[in-house]
Design an enzyme around this catalytic site. Structure first.
Site, PDB file in Angstrom:
ATOM      1  N   CYS A  18       8.570  -8.603  28.002  1.00 51.37           N
ATOM      2  CA  CYS A  18       8.417  -7.201  28.370  1.00 51.37           C
ATOM      3  C   CYS A  18       8.598  -6.289  27.163  1.00 51.37           C
ATOM      4  O   CYS A  18       9.281  -6.650  26.208  1.00 51.37           O
ATOM      5  CB  CYS A  18       9.467  -6.827  29.398  1.00 51.37           C
ATOM      6  SG  CYS A  18       9.442  -7.868  30.847  1.00 51.37           S
ATOM      7  N   LYS A  65       5.761 -12.837  22.431  1.00 52.31           N
ATOM      8  CA  LYS A  65       6.084 -12.894  21.007  1.00 52.31           C
ATOM      9  C   LYS A  65       7.560 -13.141  20.775  1.00 52.31           C
ATOM     10  O   LYS A  65       7.952 -13.968  19.973  1.00 52.31           O
ATOM     11  CB  LYS A  65       5.644 -11.583  20.341  1.00 52.31           C
ATOM     12  CG  LYS A  65       5.927 -11.529  18.839  1.00 52.31           C
ATOM     13  CD  LYS A  65       5.107 -12.564  18.094  1.00 52.31           C
ATOM     14  CE  LYS A  65       5.471 -12.688  16.636  1.00 52.31           C
ATOM     15  NZ  LYS A  65       5.012 -13.969  16.072  1.00 52.31           N
ATOM     16  N   LYS A  70       0.540 -25.008  17.128  1.00 50.42           N
ATOM     17  CA  LYS A  70      -0.441 -23.930  16.903  1.00 50.42           C
ATOM     18  C   LYS A  70      -1.670 -24.162  17.771  1.00 50.42           C
ATOM     19  O   LYS A  70      -2.165 -23.252  18.411  1.00 50.42           O
ATOM     20  CB  LYS A  70      -0.899 -23.869  15.441  1.00 50.42           C
ATOM     21  CG  LYS A  70       0.017 -23.258  14.412  1.00 50.42           C
ATOM     22  CD  LYS A  70       0.287 -21.786  14.526  1.00 50.42           C
ATOM     23  CE  LYS A  70       1.440 -21.490  15.408  1.00 50.42           C
ATOM     24  NZ  LYS A  70       2.754 -21.420  14.879  1.00 50.42           N
ATOM     25  N   ARG A  72       3.248  -8.515  22.444  1.00 50.20           N
ATOM     26  CA  ARG A  72       4.405  -9.271  22.910  1.00 50.20           C
ATOM     27  C   ARG A  72       4.069 -10.138  24.122  1.00 50.20           C
ATOM     28  O   ARG A  72       4.857 -11.001  24.497  1.00 50.20           O
ATOM     29  CB  ARG A  72       5.532  -8.308  23.282  1.00 50.20           C
ATOM     30  CG  ARG A  72       6.132  -7.587  22.102  1.00 50.20           C
ATOM     31  CD  ARG A  72       7.093  -6.517  22.556  1.00 50.20           C
ATOM     32  NE  ARG A  72       8.215  -7.075  23.296  1.00 50.20           N
ATOM     33  CZ  ARG A  72       9.408  -7.322  22.759  1.00 50.20           C
ATOM     34  NH1 ARG A  72       9.617  -7.079  21.511  1.00 50.20           N
ATOM     35  NH2 ARG A  72      10.386  -7.797  23.493  1.00 50.20           N
ATOM     36  N   HIS A  93       4.087 -47.802  19.360  1.00 49.87           N
ATOM     37  CA  HIS A  93       5.086 -48.092  20.389  1.00 49.87           C
ATOM     38  C   HIS A  93       4.712 -47.472  21.728  1.00 49.87           C
ATOM     39  O   HIS A  93       5.593 -47.252  22.569  1.00 49.87           O
ATOM     40  CB  HIS A  93       6.468 -47.624  19.911  1.00 49.87           C
ATOM     41  CG  HIS A  93       6.899 -48.327  18.665  1.00 49.87           C
ATOM     42  ND1 HIS A  93       7.417 -49.606  18.680  1.00 49.87           N
ATOM     43  CD2 HIS A  93       6.815 -47.984  17.360  1.00 49.87           C
ATOM     44  CE1 HIS A  93       7.666 -49.992  17.439  1.00 49.87           C
ATOM     45  NE2 HIS A  93       7.296 -49.011  16.616  1.00 49.87           N
ATOM     46  N   ASN A 126      14.051  -4.363  30.408  1.00 52.36           N
ATOM     47  CA  ASN A 126      13.755  -5.653  29.774  1.00 52.36           C
ATOM     48  C   ASN A 126      14.972  -6.531  29.957  1.00 52.36           C
ATOM     49  O   ASN A 126      16.098  -6.039  29.857  1.00 52.36           O
ATOM     50  CB  ASN A 126      13.549  -5.496  28.256  1.00 52.36           C
ATOM     51  CG  ASN A 126      12.158  -5.047  27.910  1.00 52.36           C
ATOM     52  OD1 ASN A 126      11.389  -4.701  28.793  1.00 52.36           O
ATOM     53  ND2 ASN A 126      11.859  -5.024  26.622  1.00 52.36           N
ATOM     54  N   GLY A 127      14.764  -7.823  30.158  1.00 51.87           N
ATOM     55  CA  GLY A 127      15.901  -8.736  30.301  1.00 51.87           C
ATOM     56  C   GLY A 127      15.941  -9.309  31.700  1.00 51.87           C
ATOM     57  O   GLY A 127      14.985  -9.180  32.479  1.00 51.87           O
ATOM     58  N   TRP A 185       6.237  -8.764  31.622  1.00 41.85           N
ATOM     59  CA  TRP A 185       5.906 -10.185  31.518  1.00 41.85           C
ATOM     60  C   TRP A 185       6.668 -10.841  32.659  1.00 41.85           C
ATOM     61  O   TRP A 185       7.894 -10.924  32.635  1.00 41.85           O
ATOM     62  CB  TRP A 185       6.370 -10.701  30.158  1.00 41.85           C
ATOM     63  CG  TRP A 185       5.962 -12.084  29.798  1.00 41.85           C
ATOM     64  CD1 TRP A 185       4.745 -12.480  29.316  1.00 41.85           C
ATOM     65  CD2 TRP A 185       6.770 -13.268  29.831  1.00 41.85           C
ATOM     66  NE1 TRP A 185       4.758 -13.836  29.048  1.00 41.85           N
ATOM     67  CE2 TRP A 185       5.982 -14.331  29.354  1.00 41.85           C
ATOM     68  CE3 TRP A 185       8.086 -13.532  30.205  1.00 41.85           C
ATOM     69  CZ2 TRP A 185       6.459 -15.639  29.260  1.00 41.85           C
ATOM     70  CZ3 TRP A 185       8.562 -14.821  30.111  1.00 41.85           C
ATOM     71  CH2 TRP A 185       7.747 -15.859  29.636  1.00 41.85           C
ATOM     72  N   GLU A 242       4.111 -28.730  13.917  1.00 42.17           N
ATOM     73  CA  GLU A 242       3.736 -27.323  13.828  1.00 42.17           C
ATOM     74  C   GLU A 242       2.234 -27.148  14.092  1.00 42.17           C
ATOM     75  O   GLU A 242       1.818 -26.244  14.813  1.00 42.17           O
ATOM     76  CB  GLU A 242       4.149 -26.755  12.459  1.00 42.17           C
ATOM     77  CG  GLU A 242       3.727 -25.324  12.175  1.00 42.17           C
ATOM     78  CD  GLU A 242       4.202 -24.296  13.193  1.00 42.17           C
ATOM     79  OE1 GLU A 242       5.051 -24.613  14.048  1.00 42.17           O
ATOM     80  OE2 GLU A 242       3.695 -23.164  13.148  1.00 42.17           O
ATOM     81  N   GLU A 295      -0.943 -23.685  21.651  1.00 43.23           N
ATOM     82  CA  GLU A 295      -0.573 -22.345  22.119  1.00 43.23           C
ATOM     83  C   GLU A 295      -1.746 -21.359  22.111  1.00 43.23           C
ATOM     84  O   GLU A 295      -1.786 -20.463  22.934  1.00 43.23           O
ATOM     85  CB  GLU A 295       0.629 -21.778  21.362  1.00 43.23           C
ATOM     86  CG  GLU A 295       0.382 -21.403  19.933  1.00 43.23           C
ATOM     87  CD  GLU A 295       1.635 -20.857  19.245  1.00 43.23           C
ATOM     88  OE1 GLU A 295       2.379 -20.082  19.864  1.00 43.23           O
ATOM     89  OE2 GLU A 295       1.861 -21.207  18.068  1.00 43.23           O
TER      90      GLU A 295
END
Ligand code: F6R
Length: 602
Positions: free
Chosen positions: A2, A597, A483, A27, A502, A100-101, A74, A479, A486
């Site tokens: 948010c 974000k 990338k 965000r 394995h 927010n939160g 969000w 990494e 996402e």
């Protein structure tokens, strides 16, 4: 996550709020809304989906107001919808809030308020705050706020407007970021710096449970005992220009191309006479007592942390462990005064990372953080902070934050190795020379972007991809695969190359894409064997290497550099690969679905 924006001043608030909200889009969000006070009435306009829907609703709305609050939501509690979008009104429509939160005890508070006759219209945890404020309302609104927040458990950044106090805006935070920008006679409040950079670089940071009361031309701060607090203005060094796309199609591509400069900016003032010169207060005596170093972070920053672990063990010879913050904080790690904890975070606000930092301090460890956002919670709560001077990172997928984190790690490890006499000055100087060569080498890789773009054309229809590597190359495989998944939504997994046999090799079939990172000389023969094994099972391979040999189906060669530092180069083609694949798929890759974000909730 948010985003919050608030405004009080002489301009038309809805325009400012909309502009601010558009700066917060990066965000991640699924609905948005604003509340303004006009003619002693609160007007709320909100909409599910992209900001354009809200703008559409506001098009014919000519309400003039000098004060308002806005939000991008969000979804956590309740689906994305007009009703669940913020701002939320109290039942008597006197008070509006954006939040927010997460309010962790919202269910019990909701039941309590329902017994008192309150009805709720949304599924959110946030709506209880508006009704709680109504329930505790008294003439002195500061008392109302303090009584309300004394009942809240969890995290919040809150902006409140109150019909009975139509010329005031109230702001408060606990564990969720909130900053207040000041420009002459106007105030801009936001959850994130880029939202207000266009108007001001002078800001106040709010501490946990501090309340700010804003009027045109005045601002007053109070602690939770209602005592007045005097605050100093801090200056943001970021440029507004940096928060714009400047001709690039996406922020992500712009930020990938900013890496040579971001790395240069991060290292240049920290090298003196050919040696690292980080401003940290770690002495040789202290380091000789240390028997364990934890590096704690989330996501991409965790991958930089794995590199730090490897280099600390190799160059300093201290036992080091990289840990995912959300695991670290709940697994009772063995920490004492002999433990050094290094925290990595771009935003400096990641909830799990912040909690890990606090745990480490509680148990007596010293904490150094490597952070991009100046004045963020992690920066403020650490014993020492080293900033990555990457500038604002807007794209959700982290790129320049990662390479600047690696740059700081390189300097830090060399400095500590020198301090503990694990390496001689001559060796340190030759390693620093290599570090100084990084920006130019990244630049030369970027010049070959069209090669990666071509290769990406062959892969963007794929459903799965596997990334492999050994040692530090394995961390870059992790990494690279993060990338790709996402921003392109292709299923991608990273494996230590030696682990494939394995189990996972069972998934390799004709045309499966395998990206192999092999830049560590002594591991090259092992990697070649792994690549041949999977090619024999039909896989097509893309090999990122410094070897001149043609190892895979496709090969991308990175410039020569000391093996300790290859990660900062091998990651660049993988960032570009993910970018071009996602771009071919026409994905809104600066704002990938479901992602935020800055992850300020658990
Ligand atoms: C991936 C990404 C995330 C962040 C993670 C930690 O591209 O951006 O994995 O790296 O959420 O965020 P910070 O570094 O802000 O603590």
């Amino acid at each position: 996550m948010c985003g919050i924006i608030g405004y009080i001043g002489k301009q038309n608030a809805p325009n400012i709020l909309l502009k601010g909200l558009s700066k917060l889009e990066y965000r991640g969000y699924d609905s948005s809304g604003i509340a303004i006070i006009s003619k002693n009435d609160i007007n709320i306009i909100k909409s599910k989906g992209k900001l354009i829907n809200l703008k559409e609703k506001l098009k014919n709305n000519k309400i003039n107001s000098k004060l308002g609050i806005g939000h991008t939501r969000w979804a956590t509690h309740g689906v994305p919808s007009d009703i669940n979008a913020h701002p939320h009104l109290s039942q008597n429509k006197q008070i509006a809030i954006v939040h927010n939160g997460i309010i962790e005890n919202y269910l019990s508070l909701k039941e309590e308020l329902e017994l008192k006759g309150y009805h709720f219209i949304s599924d959110t945890d946030s709506e209880i705050i508006a009704n709680m404020l109504e329930y505790y309302k008294e003439e002195n609104f500061l008392n109302t706020i303090n009584k309300t927040i004394s009942r809240l458990e969890g995290s919040y950044a809150l902006l409140i407007i109150n019909k009975d106090d139509p010329n005031k805006l109230f702001a408060i935070r606990n564990e969720s970021p909130l900053i207040i920008g000041i420009n002459n006679e106007e105030y801009f409040i936001a959850s994130d710096i880029p939202a207000i950079l266009e108007w001001t670089k002078n800001i106040y940071y709010l501490n946990n449970k501090e309340v700010a009361i804003l009027k045109v031309n005045s601002i007053n701060f109070f602690n939770n005992k209602k005592e007045a607090v005097i605050k100093k203005i801090s200056k943001i060094t970021w440029d507004y220009e940096v928060a714009k796309k400047n001709g690039y199609e996406h922020f992500m591509l712009k930020e990938i191309f900013e890496q040579p400069n971001a790395v240069k900016d991060t290292i240049k003032l920290r090298i003196k006479n050919g040696l690292p010169n980080l401003d940290i207060k770690l002495t040789e005596k202290y380091l000789n007592v240390i028997d364990k170093i934890y590096i704690v972070a989330c996501g991409t920053a965790y991958h930089a942390g794995l590199n730090a672990k490897n280099l600390i063990e190799n160059l300093i010879g201290i036992n080091a462990e990289a840990d995912i913050a959300s695991e670290f904080r709940y697994r009772n790690p063995l920490i004492n005064k002999k433990t050094l904890v290094i925290i990595l975070s771009q935003s400096g606000e990641t909830a799990d990372t912040l909690a890990a930092l606090r745990l480490a301090k509680e148990k007596g460890a010293k904490v150094i953080s490597i952070v991009n956002v100046v004045g963020s919670s992690i920066a403020r709560e650490s014993d020492e902070v080293i900033y990555t001077w990457a500038g604002p990172e807007i794209a959700v997928a982290s790129t320049k934050a990662f390479t600047t984190q690696l740059s700081v790690i390189y300097l830090l490890v060399i400095q500590l190795a020198l301090l503990t006499k694990k390496i001689a000055e001559k060796e340190a100087k030759s390693l620093i020379k290599e570090v100084k060569s990084i920006p130019k080498k990244i630049e030369s890789i970027l010049k070959e972007k069209s090669k990666i773009k071509e290769i990406a054309k062959f892969f963007y229809h794929d459903k799965d991809a596997y990334y492999i590597g050994r040692g530090r190359d394995y961390y870059i495989a992790m990494e690279g695969s993060l990338k790709l998944k996402e921003i392109s939504y292709i299923h991608a997994e990273a494996y230590a190359a030696g682990e494939l046999k394995h189990g996972t090799i069972a998934l390799i079939e004709d045309n499966t894409l395998v990206v192999a990172v092999c830049s560590i000389e002594k591991l090259l023969p092992k990697m070649i064997s792994n690549i041949k094994e999977i090619e024999a099972r039909g896989a097509k391979t893309l090999v990122i290497t410094n070897s001149k040999e043609k190892i895979g189906t496709y090969n991308f060669i990175i410039p020569e550099i000391n093996n300790y530092f290859t990660s900062i180069l091998t990651v660049i083609p993988l960032q570009l690969l993910a970018y071009y694949i996602a771009n071919y798929k026409k994905i809104d890759l600066d704002k990938p679905k479901n992602l935020a974000k800055s992850v300020t909730v658990e």
